[in-house]
Scaffold this active site. Structure first.
Site, PDB file in Angstrom:
ATOM      1  N   ASP A   1     -10.406  -4.668  -3.695  1.00 30.84           N
ATOM      2  CA  ASP A   1      -9.476  -5.805  -3.732  1.00 30.84           C
ATOM      3  C   ASP A   1      -9.828  -6.751  -4.876  1.00 30.84           C
ATOM      4  OD1 ASP A   1      -7.489  -7.595  -2.913  1.00 30.84           O
ATOM      5  OD2 ASP A   1      -7.995  -7.420  -0.802  1.00 30.84           O
TER       6      ASP A   1
ATOM      7  N   CYS B   1      -3.820  -9.488  -4.573  1.00 31.55           N
ATOM      8  CA  CYS B   1      -2.859  -8.443  -4.873  1.00 31.55           C
ATOM      9  C   CYS B   1      -2.113  -8.768  -6.171  1.00 31.55           C
ATOM     10  CB  CYS B   1      -1.859  -8.320  -3.722  1.00 31.55           C
ATOM     11  SG  CYS B   1      -0.539  -7.155  -4.094  1.00 31.55           S
TER      12      CYS B   1
ATOM     13  N   ASN C   1     -10.142 -12.960  -1.568  1.00 26.60           N
ATOM     14  CA  ASN C   1     -10.447 -12.726  -0.156  1.00 26.60           C
ATOM     15  C   ASN C   1     -11.403 -13.803   0.331  1.00 26.60           C
ATOM     16  OD1 ASN C   1      -9.942 -10.015  -1.517  1.00 26.60           O
ATOM     17  ND2 ASN C   1      -9.878  -9.455   0.641  1.00 26.60           N
TER      18      ASN C   1
HETATM   19  N1  COA Z   1      -2.428   8.269  -7.628  1.00 18.63           N
HETATM   20  C1  COA Z   1      -2.216   8.529  -8.933  1.00 18.63           C
HETATM   21  N2  COA Z   1      -1.007   8.680  -9.484  1.00 18.63           N
HETATM   22  C2  COA Z   1       0.054   8.581  -8.672  1.00 18.63           C
HETATM   23  C3  COA Z   1      -0.091   8.322  -7.312  1.00 18.63           C
HETATM   24  C4  COA Z   1      -1.388   8.162  -6.789  1.00 18.63           C
HETATM   25  N3  COA Z   1      -1.605   7.880  -5.498  1.00 18.63           N
HETATM   26  N4  COA Z   1       1.124   8.277  -6.764  1.00 18.63           N
HETATM   27  C5  COA Z   1       1.998   8.510  -7.744  1.00 18.63           C
HETATM   28  N5  COA Z   1       1.355   8.701  -8.906  1.00 18.63           N
HETATM   29  C6  COA Z   1       1.932   8.973 -10.223  1.00 18.63           C
HETATM   30  C7  COA Z   1       2.908  10.089 -10.208  1.00 18.63           C
HETATM   31  O1  COA Z   1       2.258  11.323 -10.349  1.00 18.63           O
HETATM   32  C8  COA Z   1       3.769   9.760 -11.389  1.00 18.63           C
HETATM   33  O2  COA Z   1       3.070  10.076 -12.575  1.00 18.63           O
HETATM   34  P1  COA Z   1       3.838  10.430 -13.950  1.00 18.63           P
HETATM   35  O3  COA Z   1       4.608   9.211 -14.340  1.00 18.63           O
HETATM   36  O4  COA Z   1       2.726  10.743 -14.885  1.00 18.63           O
HETATM   37  O5  COA Z   1       4.720  11.603 -13.598  1.00 18.63           O
HETATM   38  C9  COA Z   1       3.839   8.251 -11.325  1.00 18.63           C
HETATM   39  O6  COA Z   1       2.672   7.819 -10.618  1.00 18.63           O
HETATM   40  C10 COA Z   1       5.077   7.757 -10.618  1.00 18.63           C
HETATM   41  O7  COA Z   1       5.139   8.391  -9.358  1.00 18.63           O
HETATM   42  P2  COA Z   1       6.085   7.881  -8.193  1.00 18.63           P
HETATM   43  O8  COA Z   1       5.867   8.691  -6.978  1.00 18.63           O
HETATM   44  O9  COA Z   1       7.501   7.764  -8.735  1.00 18.63           O
HETATM   45  O10 COA Z   1       5.472   6.478  -7.926  1.00 18.63           O
HETATM   46  P3  COA Z   1       6.060   5.040  -8.147  1.00 18.63           P
HETATM   47  O11 COA Z   1       6.166   4.708  -9.581  1.00 18.63           O
HETATM   48  O12 COA Z   1       7.260   4.880  -7.277  1.00 18.63           O
HETATM   49  O13 COA Z   1       4.832   4.157  -7.522  1.00 18.63           O
HETATM   50  C11 COA Z   1       2.942   4.051  -6.070  1.00 18.63           C
HETATM   51  C12 COA Z   1       4.426   4.343  -6.188  1.00 18.63           C
HETATM   52  C13 COA Z   1       2.632   3.870  -4.593  1.00 18.63           C
HETATM   53  C14 COA Z   1       2.154   5.198  -6.643  1.00 18.63           C
HETATM   54  C15 COA Z   1       2.589   2.767  -6.858  1.00 18.63           C
HETATM   55  O14 COA Z   1       3.494   1.742  -6.539  1.00 18.63           O
HETATM   56  C16 COA Z   1       1.189   2.292  -6.558  1.00 18.63           C
HETATM   57  O15 COA Z   1       0.218   2.942  -6.904  1.00 18.63           O
HETATM   58  N6  COA Z   1       1.041   1.108  -5.916  1.00 18.63           N
HETATM   59  C17 COA Z   1      -0.238   0.602  -5.514  1.00 18.63           C
HETATM   60  C18 COA Z   1      -0.314  -0.865  -5.767  1.00 18.63           C
HETATM   61  C19 COA Z   1      -1.622  -1.421  -5.279  1.00 18.63           C
HETATM   62  O16 COA Z   1      -2.635  -0.779  -5.288  1.00 18.63           O
HETATM   63  N7  COA Z   1      -1.585  -2.706  -4.858  1.00 18.63           N
HETATM   64  C20 COA Z   1      -2.732  -3.405  -4.394  1.00 18.63           C
HETATM   65  C21 COA Z   1      -3.365  -2.864  -3.183  1.00 18.63           C
HETATM   66  S1  COA Z   1      -2.501  -3.147  -1.694  1.00 18.63           S
HETATM   67 ZN    ZN Z   2      -6.445  -8.082   0.261  1.00 23.45          ZN
END
Ligand code: COA
Ligand code: ZN
Length: 315
Positions: A19, A243, A252
């Site tokens: 975090d 976040c 936190n």
């Molecule tokens: N780890 C690594 N890469 C990932 C992944 C993961 N868990 N999930 C998706 N990807 C990659 C895909 O392979 C794709 O790669 P490319 O562009 O090279 O083809 C790209 O990310 C987009 O994939 P998609 O499924 O369309 O994801 P998205 O763009 O809709 O994003 C998340 C969805 C969930 C992956 C993204 O929003 C995310 O990682 N959010 C986390 C935010 C976070 O950590 N916030 C703080 C903590 S709560």
């Molecule tokens: Zn948090």
């Protein structure tokens, strides 16, 4: 001095390296992350949330998740957790043998869309696939109900919505729950009520609370949760964290401040406070900026100052 005979014991879970580091302006070098996790591993913490297997485009600072997870020296008795948003993240965490996976969904639809680019229904669909993937692996799965105490875009969430998410998680087979106050909106009266209701609805299900100190209510919320019977607390060394997809989010609750307070109240944490303080005092140099933790700056309440001369010189 107030004598307490409370036999209470709680567990402290460190989240600074996830975090905290996720929102740092500069990338924390992989070897520094590993060194800090290895040092934290020896302080008596129950869990360490090591990293998150999310999109490196979404959280560039944790793009070294696999390297970190594989290089740390695991201590017996410490659970090493990885935050995961979707099936792809679970595959990556599984490949690195995380002990526990923490699945996160915000119950505020707007924050889930901003943070995870998914509706809640889509998150739950992903979680179903994750549970299928992990079946038989022995890896425990915790479900975090993010924005449980309020969404920065939608405001306070109804109790029914919290219970809905908890029910969905448990129906999927998750073994424990976390109520997360993603942007520090929780207040003690609310914490007491929500924790009591969730514990009553799911007795026997391990419950953790995850507070941010954005509005100065973090430690008051910890005491409210203690009063409601909660015995597991996420906290972040130095009070770093937040976040990146919630405007104005800040750190936190600070691990060493939390331990200092709980121990003063006679609530055992099993954590070596001096060791934590030493690590916290190294954070400003590592990160290049001051950190919010207060006890590392002020010293413990038992660290007395030399008496001024006026107290020792006869009049
Ligand atoms: N780890 C690594 N890469 C990932 C992944 C993961 N868990 N999930 C998706 N990807 C990659 C895909 O392979 C794709 O790669 P490319 O562009 O090279 O083809 C790209 O990310 C987009 O994939 P998609 O499924 O369309 O994801 P998205 O763009 O809709 O994003 C998340 C969805 C969930 C992956 C993204 O929003 C995310 O990682 N959010 C986390 C935010 C976070 O950590 N916030 C703080 C903590 S709560
Ligand atoms: Zn948090």
């Amino acid at each position: 001095m107030i004598q307490t005979t409370s036999p209470r014991r709680v567990q402290i879970n460190e989240v600074a390296v996830r975090d905290g580091f996720q929102s740092e302006p500069l990338f924390v070098p992989t070897e520094d992350k590993i060194r800090l996790i290895d040092a934290l591993s020896k302080t008596g913490l129950s869990k360490i949330e090591v990293t998150s297997f999310v999109s490196p485009k979404a959280i560039p600072n944790l793009r070294d998740a696999a390297e970190v997870m594989q290089a740390i020296s695991r201590q017996p008795g410490v659970t090493y957790v990885a935050l995961v948003p979707n099936e792809k993240g679970a595959e990556r965490a599984l490949a690195c043998s995380a002990d526990e996976i923490n699945l996160v969904m915000s119950i505020g639809e707007s924050h889930n869309l901003a943070n995870m680019r998914m509706t809640c229904a889509q998150s739950l669909q992903q979680f179903g696939r994750v549970m299928a993937l992990l079946a038989g692996s022995g890896i425990k799965v915790n479900g975090t109900i993010a924005t449980a105490f309020g969404c920065p875009f939608e405001g306070e969430q109804p109790l029914e919505r919290i219970l809905w998410a908890a029910g969905e998680y448990l129906a999927l087979g998750m073994h424990s729950l976390t109520l997360a106050d993603t942007t520090g909106m929780a207040h003690p009266a609310q914490v007491r009520q929500v924790c009591q209701v969730v514990r009553a609805a799911h007795p026997g299900v391990p419950l953790t609370v995850h507070f941010h100190n954005t509005r100065g209510m973090g430690l008051a919320n910890v005491m409210a949760a203690v009063g409601a019977g909660v015995d597991s607390f996420d906290a972040s060394l130095g009070g770093i964290g937040g976040c990146p997809y919630a405007p104005g989010a800040t750190g936190n609750i600070c691990t060493e401040d939390t331990v200092h307070m709980l121990e003063a109240c006679g609530i055992a944490t099993g954590v070596d406070l001096d060791a934590l303080l030493a690590l916290s005092r190294g954070l400003p140099e590592l990160l290049g900026h001051p950190v919010p933790g207060q006890v590392a700056q002020a010293g413990k309440r038992t660290d007395l100052r030399p008496r001024p001369a006026i107290c020792t010189t006869p009049a």
